[in-house]
Write a protein that holds these residues in place. Structure first.
Motif, PDB file in Angstrom:
ATOM      1  N   ALA A 183       0.741  -1.297  -0.015  1.00 35.31           N
ATOM      2  CA  ALA A 183      -0.001  -0.057  -0.047  1.00 35.31           C
ATOM      3  C   ALA A 183       0.763   1.471   0.078  1.00 35.31           C
ATOM      4  O   ALA A 183       0.441   2.309  -0.820  1.00 35.31           O
ATOM      5  CB  ALA A 183      -0.977   0.138   1.186  1.00 35.31           C
ATOM      6  N   ASP A 184       1.946   1.209   0.625  1.00 40.58           N
ATOM      7  CA  ASP A 184       2.868   2.453   0.829  1.00 40.58           C
ATOM      8  C   ASP A 184       3.288   2.896  -0.625  1.00 40.58           C
ATOM      9  O   ASP A 184       4.114   2.183  -1.234  1.00 40.58           O
ATOM     10  CB  ASP A 184       3.939   2.116   1.674  1.00 40.58           C
ATOM     11  CG  ASP A 184       3.302   1.609   3.214  1.00 40.58           C
ATOM     12  OD1 ASP A 184       2.939   2.734   3.868  1.00 40.58           O
ATOM     13  OD2 ASP A 184       3.423   0.681   3.702  1.00 40.58           O
ATOM     14  N   GLY A 185       3.144   3.965  -0.992  1.00 41.73           N
ATOM     15  CA  GLY A 185       3.337   4.547  -2.262  1.00 41.73           C
ATOM     16  C   GLY A 185       2.679   3.723  -3.323  1.00 41.73           C
ATOM     17  O   GLY A 185       3.118   4.026  -4.651  1.00 41.73           O
ATOM     18  N   GLY A 186       1.673   3.106  -3.060  1.00 43.82           N
ATOM     19  CA  GLY A 186       0.987   2.335  -3.994  1.00 43.82           C
ATOM     20  C   GLY A 186       1.861   1.432  -4.865  1.00 43.82           C
ATOM     21  O   GLY A 186       1.494   1.076  -6.030  1.00 43.82           O
ATOM     22  N   TYR A 213      -2.611  -4.243  -1.025  1.00 44.33           N
ATOM     23  CA  TYR A 213      -3.603  -3.352  -1.048  1.00 44.33           C
ATOM     24  C   TYR A 213      -4.659  -3.411  -2.149  1.00 44.33           C
ATOM     25  O   TYR A 213      -4.090  -3.894  -3.282  1.00 44.33           O
ATOM     26  CB  TYR A 213      -3.691  -1.904  -0.517  1.00 44.33           C
ATOM     27  CG  TYR A 213      -3.174  -0.955  -1.883  1.00 44.33           C
ATOM     28  CD1 TYR A 213      -1.935  -1.266  -2.523  1.00 44.33           C
ATOM     29  CD2 TYR A 213      -4.015  -0.135  -2.376  1.00 44.33           C
ATOM     30  CE1 TYR A 213      -1.569  -0.694  -3.647  1.00 44.33           C
ATOM     31  CE2 TYR A 213      -3.668   0.616  -3.297  1.00 44.33           C
ATOM     32  CZ  TYR A 213      -2.615   0.355  -4.121  1.00 44.33           C
ATOM     33  OH  TYR A 213      -2.135   1.368  -4.984  1.00 44.33           O
ATOM     34  N   VAL A 263      -2.798   4.536   5.366  1.00 44.11           N
ATOM     35  CA  VAL A 263      -2.078   4.571   4.226  1.00 44.11           C
ATOM     36  C   VAL A 263      -3.289   3.733   3.018  1.00 44.11           C
ATOM     37  O   VAL A 263      -3.201   4.315   1.965  1.00 44.11           O
ATOM     38  CB  VAL A 263      -0.649   3.676   3.920  1.00 44.11           C
ATOM     39  CG1 VAL A 263      -0.248   3.465   2.607  1.00 44.11           C
ATOM     40  CG2 VAL A 263       0.107   4.441   4.852  1.00 44.11           C
ATOM     41  N   GLN A 318      -4.622   5.732  -0.244  1.00 40.36           N
ATOM     42  CA  GLN A 318      -4.407   5.244  -1.544  1.00 40.36           C
ATOM     43  C   GLN A 318      -5.479   5.171  -2.279  1.00 40.36           C
ATOM     44  O   GLN A 318      -5.850   5.554  -3.589  1.00 40.36           O
ATOM     45  CB  GLN A 318      -3.535   4.032  -1.520  1.00 40.36           C
ATOM     46  CG  GLN A 318      -2.150   4.028  -1.226  1.00 40.36           C
ATOM     47  CD  GLN A 318      -1.208   4.709  -2.338  1.00 40.36           C
ATOM     48  OE1 GLN A 318      -1.678   4.852  -3.349  1.00 40.36           O
ATOM     49  NE2 GLN A 318      -0.098   5.124  -1.850  1.00 40.36           N
ATOM     50  N   ASN A 366      -1.126   9.580  -2.840  1.00 39.27           N
ATOM     51  CA  ASN A 366       0.060   8.707  -2.808  1.00 39.27           C
ATOM     52  C   ASN A 366       0.925   8.528  -1.197  1.00 39.27           C
ATOM     53  O   ASN A 366       1.823   8.801  -1.303  1.00 39.27           O
ATOM     54  CB  ASN A 366       0.831   8.847  -4.054  1.00 39.27           C
ATOM     55  CG  ASN A 366       1.805   7.703  -4.138  1.00 39.27           C
ATOM     56  OD1 ASN A 366       1.783   6.665  -3.789  1.00 39.27           O
ATOM     57  ND2 ASN A 366       2.977   8.106  -4.897  1.00 39.27           N
ATOM     58  N   ALA A 367       0.059   8.197  -0.543  1.00 42.58           N
ATOM     59  CA  ALA A 367       0.506   7.935   1.016  1.00 42.58           C
ATOM     60  C   ALA A 367       1.819   6.859   1.060  1.00 42.58           C
ATOM     61  O   ALA A 367       1.530   5.787   0.475  1.00 42.58           O
ATOM     62  CB  ALA A 367      -0.670   7.655   1.986  1.00 42.58           C
ATOM     63  N   LEU A 423       5.232  11.392  -2.859  1.00 42.17           N
ATOM     64  CA  LEU A 423       4.665  10.654  -1.969  1.00 42.17           C
ATOM     65  C   LEU A 423       4.243  11.468  -0.468  1.00 42.17           C
ATOM     66  O   LEU A 423       4.915  12.847  -0.593  1.00 42.17           O
ATOM     67  CB  LEU A 423       5.953   9.664  -1.327  1.00 42.17           C
ATOM     68  CG  LEU A 423       6.443   8.590  -2.324  1.00 42.17           C
ATOM     69  CD1 LEU A 423       7.605   7.842  -1.738  1.00 42.17           C
ATOM     70  CD2 LEU A 423       5.166   7.689  -2.627  1.00 42.17           C
TER      71      LEU A 423
END
Lengths: 262, 262
Positions: free
Chosen positions: A102-105, A150, B86, B90, B95-96, B141
């Motif tokens: 999920a982080d930064g997709g 995610y 997050v 998203q 863009n977490a 980000l």
């Protein structure tokens, strides 16, 4: 020639053993150049779930992930395991950054459709954002990736770490010379499951087919090797399967099993 | 003129309320420009600790963090809360990237020395790596920061989220025009604690001193406001304290309490 990138997967058995994990991290931290660590979950999730009175159900080694279990793996994989690996690596001078998909997709997946078994909140990878990962690497960061992805709907999803490592390696192969290394508690792929020293030094599709046909290569190793050959077909430069203690030698092809596409 | 950056802190009370949290995230996701979210822990850590038979001890609203409790806050703040924020962001197109202080080595602290009270694994911030945070922001980000830092010795440390937000805002003020916004469950600093509408629209050091002397500004608000004035002294452009539902208006100074250094 493209820049070299190691994608290294560390299994749950190593995570579960603090001494083995420390030894591995010391070598990983010193490995020069760009690198990504993908980690498994280990037994802690099952232990924490038991203490929270949440029952663990496994089918063929895969965890059934209902909502309470999703919360457990999010806590344990994304929090406890991931952040302790990051803090340990930072203290070793390695600029680690802990991430889930999920982080930064970086790794998006879809909830696995229910066929005969409802795996619950388990994700099948749909997209790896290689540009975002490259941008993180170019910020002098070492991604440490937990086995969670995610969905477009904003849910976290439990995801197999071997598959994540392979998917990341394939996605990055477009712009890097990628070596994918699976580190676990055996010295490599064994020709005799009862003899830990009987390491097959290299495997090509033809010999893999023979070992499978004769039953030498066993059930648990098959998905890992199928992933390995698929990664090679899709552009990964080489795949190595080795003991976590042998990472330093394995990067030079001096330990473990090297997988080739002949 | 420097680029604008919002550092927004969301309190545990909002985290604990799924509807309030969703409303907040919808506004946060749409806020244009560079932004950082710092979140508190909420009550989930206490609930999970209780289910794990780990006793919660608080002194003046601060959690005593022995090793089992450190594992709980690492799981809950760094895993469950952070990663769900997050994933939700998203899905809103934001863009977490979820981070603790250990990730990228962005916020290093030292374990608080034992004086009269042993807080355990609690960190006092020593250094914010503003270059690393800027580099993450420049990778498009949006950092979502959990209230955990790390020590040189490789330990995670529980750290106050208000203080983290303030320290990040101050560190980034060297290269950005920073607005620090504390979002919580009240409409701002109140001149009458029994009247939720009695919002003090602006505070300067002189009026703050008067309110403190007369007892209008109460105990819980004082550390937050002390942090706010310190942040202004150290270069943060403005500080706003507002209700989480009012973030959209507060960024224009149209809600909450604006803190000035007169």
């Amino acid at each position: 020639m493209s820049e070299s990138l190691y994608v290294i997967k560390i299994g749950g058995n190593v995570i579960d053993n603090p001494d083995a994990c420390s030894r591995f991290l010391a070598v990983f931290a010193k490995l020069p150049g760009m690198k990504i660590l993908v980690h498994g979950g280990g037994k802690v999730a099952t232990q924490i779930a038991a203490r929270l009175q949440i029952e663990t159900q496994m089918v063929d080694g895969r965890r059934i992930t209902d909502k309470p279990m999703l919360d457990v793996v999010t806590m344990v994989y994304g929090g406890l395991v991931n952040k302790n690996l990051v803090a340990a690596l930072q203290s070793l001078g390695c600029n680690a950054i802990g991430l889930t998909g999920a982080d930064g997709g970086i790794i998006r997946s879809a909830k696995r459709p229910v066929k005969t078994i409802d795996y619950g909140f388990v994700g099948d990878i749909e997209e790896v954002n290689d540009n975002q990962i490259a941008s993180i690497l170019n910020s002098n960061l070492i991604p440490v990736i937990a086995p969670l992805t995610y969905s477009n709907e904003g849910s976290l999803l439990n995801t197999n770490a071997d598959t994540m490592a392979s998917a990341v390696a394939v996605a990055m192969a477009g712009s890097f010379d990628v070596k994918l290394i699976y580190c676990f508690e055996k010295k490599g792929v064994l020709s005799d499951p009862d003899n830990d020293e009987a390491v097959i030094s290299s495997l090509i599709p033809a010999t893999y087919a023979e070992y499978k046909a004769s039953g030498v290569i066993n059930k648990g190793m098959i998905p890992k090797l199928d992933n390995a050959f698929l990664a090679l077909e899709k552009g990964v430069a080489s795949v190595i399967i080795c003991h976590a203690d042998d990472l330093g030698e394995a990067v030079f092809g001096a330990a473990g099993t090297v997988i080739y596409n002949a």
